[in-house]
Motif scaffolding. Structure first.
Motif, PDB file in Angstrom:
ATOM      1  N   UNK A 177       0.950   2.181   0.500  1.00 28.28           N
ATOM      2  CA  UNK A 177       1.717   2.956  -0.465  1.00 28.28           C
ATOM      3  C   UNK A 177       0.958   4.191  -0.933  1.00 28.28           C
ATOM      4  N   UNK A 178      -0.109   4.522  -0.225  1.00 31.90           N
ATOM      5  CA  UNK A 178      -0.861   5.767  -0.448  1.00 31.90           C
ATOM      6  C   UNK A 178      -1.438   5.858  -1.850  1.00 31.90           C
ATOM      7  N   UNK A 179      -1.891   4.735  -2.375  1.00 33.14           N
ATOM      8  CA  UNK A 179      -2.473   4.710  -3.723  1.00 33.14           C
ATOM      9  C   UNK A 179      -3.957   4.398  -3.593  1.00 33.14           C
ATOM     10  N   UNK A 180      -4.806   5.267  -4.103  1.00 32.73           N
ATOM     11  CA  UNK A 180      -6.257   5.092  -3.984  1.00 32.73           C
ATOM     12  C   UNK A 180      -6.892   5.118  -5.373  1.00 32.73           C
ATOM     13  N   UNK A 181      -6.851   4.014  -6.105  1.00 34.29           N
ATOM     14  CA  UNK A 181      -7.399   3.972  -7.471  1.00 34.29           C
ATOM     15  C   UNK A 181      -8.916   3.795  -7.444  1.00 34.29           C
ATOM     16  N   UNK A 206       0.146   0.158 -11.861  1.00 32.96           N
ATOM     17  CA  UNK A 206       0.222   0.350 -10.404  1.00 32.96           C
ATOM     18  C   UNK A 206       1.622   0.816  -9.979  1.00 32.96           C
ATOM     19  N   UNK A 207       1.738   1.430  -8.803  1.00 34.17           N
ATOM     20  CA  UNK A 207       3.051   1.872  -8.318  1.00 34.17           C
ATOM     21  C   UNK A 207       3.839   0.767  -7.629  1.00 34.17           C
ATOM     22  N   UNK A 208       3.691  -0.448  -8.093  1.00 30.81           N
ATOM     23  CA  UNK A 208       4.533  -1.563  -7.612  1.00 30.81           C
ATOM     24  C   UNK A 208       4.807  -2.506  -8.754  1.00 30.81           C
ATOM     25  N   UNK A 257       8.235  -5.012  -5.273  1.00 36.41           N
ATOM     26  CA  UNK A 257       8.672  -3.769  -4.645  1.00 36.41           C
ATOM     27  C   UNK A 257       7.675  -2.679  -5.004  1.00 36.41           C
ATOM     28  N   UNK A 258       7.610  -1.652  -4.163  1.00 40.27           N
ATOM     29  CA  UNK A 258       6.565  -0.650  -4.319  1.00 40.27           C
ATOM     30  C   UNK A 258       7.113   0.743  -4.053  1.00 40.27           C
ATOM     31  N   UNK A 259       6.358   1.735  -4.551  1.00 35.51           N
ATOM     32  CA  UNK A 259       6.672   3.139  -4.309  1.00 35.51           C
ATOM     33  C   UNK A 259       5.597   3.739  -3.405  1.00 35.51           C
ATOM     34  N   UNK A 260       6.038   4.488  -2.415  1.00 40.91           N
ATOM     35  CA  UNK A 260       5.104   5.183  -1.529  1.00 40.91           C
ATOM     36  C   UNK A 260       4.762   6.540  -2.143  1.00 40.91           C
ATOM     37  N   UNK A 261       3.513   6.722  -2.523  1.00 39.09           N
ATOM     38  CA  UNK A 261       3.115   7.933  -3.240  1.00 39.09           C
ATOM     39  C   UNK A 261       2.946   9.148  -2.330  1.00 39.09           C
TER      40      UNK A 261
END
Length: 528
Positions: A453-457, A491-493, A289-293
């Motif tokens: 999920x709008x994550x740009x590491x 990570x956001x998941x 599962x993930x979070x949309x940032x």
């Protein structure tokens, strides 16, 4: 004759012109598979991007190089008997096996290889990105793939990628080689045979498509021209059966030789039945599962960390899913070269509450989209209950697969419960999906978990890129191991489970191969 037998008989008589038989048992030279096949959109290997279509294409077409289901860390010769990599690593020259023919009787030529790889890029359907990673475009493909001689073809790439990455990508579905003469004989409106190949076949694999009736059945005929010899089964009949309980009845009665989509209850019911065996196959599909940032309330890394302790991993795997999934917490599946098996997280509500308190995260309410069918419903309800114990309210938003995925691709979710399977057997496939995003703009949609999920590491993206061009194989795998461990922590998941397919077969069925992906479900050696 019961309803199941009527369905089977109708399928065989209408679709396969089968020899009549007296009882419900399937004929000795015909294999009947009960399976949900309603996900098929196209059977053109340049377009096929669904689970079942991938399985069908894998049994119809050959590629230059192919995966060995028993040893997936290496690719083996397919239509190519050997290959040579240039000193700069940018060109691979393949020597084709002699005497290989398509099901049509046409010889497999270098021209067919050039045509097949070119049409994937020109048609630009869903799987095209796998080959486009080589730097191939519609404008330069004619310079990148060429006939060298009557038995050789060269493949060039734009950058100095790891050779193992290139070979793995060529062994994937869009690397299937199509009979150019058959495809172009049936082409319309410059579609390179796409419409015709969506419902017909032109391959050199062990089977050829006889008929596909959407929502009803699909029949494969043995390819008498197959270079490895015709398979023992004259036909493979896929009967579309959506209900797991009906699949169970079919395999119990002998109406089906294999039942592919049984749930935990059906598996428990048949595993001790006389005449039936249940086999378990590790799969590459990972659940998470993930979070949309895009939502500020979900951007705090402390929230991501706390949620890792709010999943009852063992309870879900052992009690709810009962062998159909196992706990897995990194982005590359167990059993694949370079996979990290670390599982540092367990349900610990007190620890999660402490992390949330220190981060001053209170009274959080979040919507979670999920597919409204098993196993997603069971997993989601368990998560909802354990997260509530730490004061996090999760509102479940069930929907069809199409609804959920469409919303996910548009980045309109808050929290998402979903799964992911690698597109090819190289760690870059999942590293790009879970650790790489260098363009997070709304107008630059990408088929990756990071972008969705709008994550740009930035650091992880740079390291993913570095691993892609690393030519030392051992060092490269170590780079992917490091990436997995860092994504696991930050990570956001939350990666949770790895799927395991449980299949019921009649005892007399031998030689069925069920690899870790649908592209490695093979019927060429089946006997009964």
């Amino acid at each position: 004759m019961n309803r199941v037998s009527l369905t089977l008989a109708a399928t065989l008589i209408a679709a396969a012109a089968a020899v009549p038989f007296a009882d419900a048992k399937t004929p000795p030279n015909l294999l009947v598979v009960a399976k949900n096949i309603d996900d098929i959109v196209s059977l053109d290997p340049a377009q096929a991007y669904e689970f079942t279509s991938g399985e069908v294409v894998a049994n119809i077409y050959n590629k230059l190089v192919e995966y060995n289901p028993a040893q997936i860390e290496t690719v083996v010769p397919g239509l190519a008997e050997s290959w040579k990599i240039s000193d700069d690593g940018k060109t691979i020259t393949f020597k084709l096996k002699s005497g290989v023919k398509f099901a049509s009787g046409n010889a497999v030529r270098p021209e067919d290889v050039v045509f097949s790889l070119r049409r994937v890029i020109v048609l630009k359907k869903a799987p095209a990105f796998i080959l486009a990673q080589f730097g191939w475009t519609a404008d330069n493909i004619d310079q990148m793939v060429n006939k060298v001689s009557d038995s050789e073809v060269s493949v060039s790439i734009a950058e100095n990628f790891a050779p193992s990455f290139v070979l793995n990508a060529l062994a994937a579905r869009p690397g299937s080689i199509v009979d150019e003469k058959e495809a172009m004989k049936n082409a319309k409106d410059n579609d390179l045979g796409n419409a015709w190949l969506s419902r017909n076949s032109a391959g050199s694999g062990p089977f050829a498509l006889r008929v596909w009736r959407p929502g009803e059945s699909l029949v494969l005929d043995a390819n008498k021209n197959h270079a490895g010899g015709a398979p023992k089964m004259n036909q493979i009949v896929f009967n579309h059966v959506a209900e797991a309980s009906t699949q169970r009845l079919m395999v119990e009665s002998g109406d089906a030789d294999i039942a592919r989509n049984l749930g935990p209850d059906q598996i428990a019911a048949v595993k001790d039945k006389a005449g039936i065996k249940v086999e378990t196959y590790p799969q590459a599909a990972l659940h998470f599962f993930s979070f949309n940032l895009k939502h500020d309330k979900l951007k705090n890394p402390a929230l991501w960390e706390a949620m890792r302790y709010l999943i009852d991993y063992d309870g879900i795997a052992n009690t709810l899913l009962r062998g159909q999934m196992k706990v897995h917490q990194t982005f590359w599946p167990s059993g694949f070269p370079g996979a990290v098996e670390d599982k540092p997280y367990k349900l610990d509500v007190a620890k999660a509450k402490d992390i949330l308190a220190k981060a001053n995260i209170q009274s959080l309410s979040v919507d979670m989209d999920m597919i409204s069918s098993a196993p997603f419903t069971d997993i989601a309800q368990s998560m909802q209950a354990t997260m509530a114990q730490a004061g996090i309210k999760v509102n479940l938003l069930p929907g069809t697969s199409a609804q959920v995925i469409t919303k996910y691709r548009a980045r309109q979710h808050e929290m998402m419960l979903l799964y992911w399977g690698p597109d090819f057997m190289d760690p870059h496939s999942n590293a790009k999906a879970f650790a790489y995003n260098v363009d997070n703009a709304d107008g630059s949609p990408q088929s990756t978990t990071t972008w969705r999920n709008s994550w740009a590491p930035a650091d992880l993206s740079a390291r993913t890129r570095a691993a892609l061009v690393e030519r030392d194989a051992a060092k490269r795998l170590d780079m992917y191991r490091d990436l997995q461990r860092d994504v696991l922590k930050s990570s956001p998941w939350v990666m949770t489970f790895q799927a395991q397919a449980q299949v019921a077969l009649r005892n007399e069925v031998k030689g069925f191969i069920h690899g870790p992906t649908n592209d490695l479900v093979l019927y060429r050696n089946v006997t009964k």
